[in-house]
Write a protein that holds these residues in place. Structure first.
Motif, PDB file in Angstrom:
ATOM      1  N   ALA A   1       0.906  -1.360   0.175  1.00 60.17           N
ATOM      2  CA  ALA A   1      -0.062   0.295  -0.133  1.00 60.17           C
ATOM      3  C   ALA A   1       0.757   1.301  -0.243  1.00 60.17           C
ATOM      4  CB  ALA A   1      -1.276  -0.020   1.392  1.00 60.17           C
TER       5      ALA A   1
ATOM      6  N   ALA B   1      -6.371   4.838   3.279  1.00 60.37           N
ATOM      7  CA  ALA B   1      -6.011   3.987   3.971  1.00 60.37           C
ATOM      8  C   ALA B   1      -7.049   3.375   4.981  1.00 60.37           C
ATOM      9  CB  ALA B   1      -5.353   5.965   5.570  1.00 60.37           C
TER      10      ALA B   1
ATOM     11  N   VAL C   1      -0.485   2.953   6.683  1.00 61.17           N
ATOM     12  CA  VAL C   1      -0.708   1.806   6.009  1.00 61.17           C
ATOM     13  C   VAL C   1       0.385   0.934   6.097  1.00 61.17           C
ATOM     14  CG1 VAL C   1      -2.487   2.845   4.459  1.00 61.17           C
ATOM     15  CG2 VAL C   1      -0.042   2.602   3.288  1.00 61.17           C
TER      16      VAL C   1
END
Length: 318
Positions: A9, A167, A306
């Motif tokens: 991510a 997020a 993340v």
């Protein structure tokens, strides 16, 4: 190439931000936000005029956009998941389309350059890419005010909110938010479309409750980094943040007004930063700097979140 969820991510976010800052927006024919607009325009053409049917149709529109683009992006990402590099490229493309730092900066600076040269007609024309109001009668102080307001408000709508939803819910979350926000920009206002746009406007209000306030806080921090006044930004946010009809838009706008020491007025609607001086062209450029700084802070916080989430998952694994 196997990456844990947090690293994956964070990599997607970093690459999407780099693409945005270096290249800007995707071409119009392949821009997902353009597709969102086309879908909603087609649905709008089918809308009835009577208040209750129009409201129900608008409610359907408000649900359809986020579902189509949220679930659609989720399905696409899972479809290409056997090919990690292709998956990363797709996620970068989709996430980048959900936020716009460079395009917002360029739109604000276009108004700045025109006003700086004393070309009011060019400034009015450039401002039309930032605001939906009639710009034809605005004089330089109100042109500058409108540009500063839009840059501040869009710090939340065009950057912080998509990153926050990324997020929380990954790329599908960012796309679903962008679909809801795009529809609000198209029909979420009073007048002929009031009943049709009620659901879109209320959904957008709810989705932006946290992002708008987070954006105001980040803009206060940006003031400290960029030579503006964080103390005045906090005071103006506290005093004037609720002065707008929207429960959210006034928060980042008031923070920027205080930080720059200017009074932002939309005649007949609100006045933010009361007691400040009239805004000038240079204040647009300063507002753009604050927006970019706040956007980078938001990206850093999102990457930390993340990445940390992936680290916590790894620690919890047996």
């Amino acid at each position: 190439m196997m990456l844990d969820g947090g690293t994956h991510a964070a990599l997607v976010l970093g690459l999407a931000l780099a693409v945005d800052l270096i290249w800007g927006e995707p071409p119009t024919p392949v821009h997902p936000v353009v597709w969102m607009g086309r879908l909603q325009r087609r649905l709008r053409r089918l809308a009835p005029r009577a208040p209750l049917p129009a409201f129900l149709h608008g409610l359907g529109m408000a649900i359809t956009g986020p579902v189509v683009f949220g679930l659609g992006s989720w399905a696409l990402i899972h479809l290409v998941s056997p090919w990690p590099l292709l998956q990363i490229a797709l996620e970068v493309y989709l996430l980048k389309s959900a936020f716009a730092v460079r395009a917002l900066a360029e739109a604000g600076l276009a108004v700045f350059h025109a006003l700086h040269k004393g070309d009011d007609p060019a400034a009015r024309l450039a401002l039309r890419s930032l605001v939906s109001r009639d710009t034809s009668g605005l004089e330089p102080p109100l042109l500058a005010a409108a540009a500063v307001e839009s840059v501040a408000e869009n710090t939340s709508d065009s950057v912080v909110a998509p990153l926050l939803f990324f997020a929380v819910a990954g790329v599908p979350g960012a796309l679903a938010y962008r679909a809801a926000n795009t529809l609000d920009a198209m029909i979420g206002y009073r007048g002929e479309l009031e009943w049709l746009g009620k659901a879109a406007a209320r959904l957008d209000d709810v989705l932006n409750l946290v992002p708008a306030r987070l954006s105001a806080a980040l803009l206060v921090l940006a003031c400290a980094l960029c030579g503006a006044s964080p103390a005045r930004a906090v005071l103006s946010w506290w005093r004037d943040g609720s002065a707008t009809e929207s429960p959210n838009a006034g928060r980042p706008m008031a923070a920027v007004a205080g930080g720059l020491g200017v009074e932002l007025e939309k005649v007949g609607h609100y006045r933010l930063g009361t007691g400040g001086r009239q805004p000038r062209a240079e204040d647009i450029r300063r507002a753009v700097f604050l927006m970019v700084a706040a956007s980078l802070l938001a990206a850093a916080l999102t990457a930390a979140y993340v990445g940390g989430e992936g680290f916590r998952v790894a620690l919890a694994s047996p």
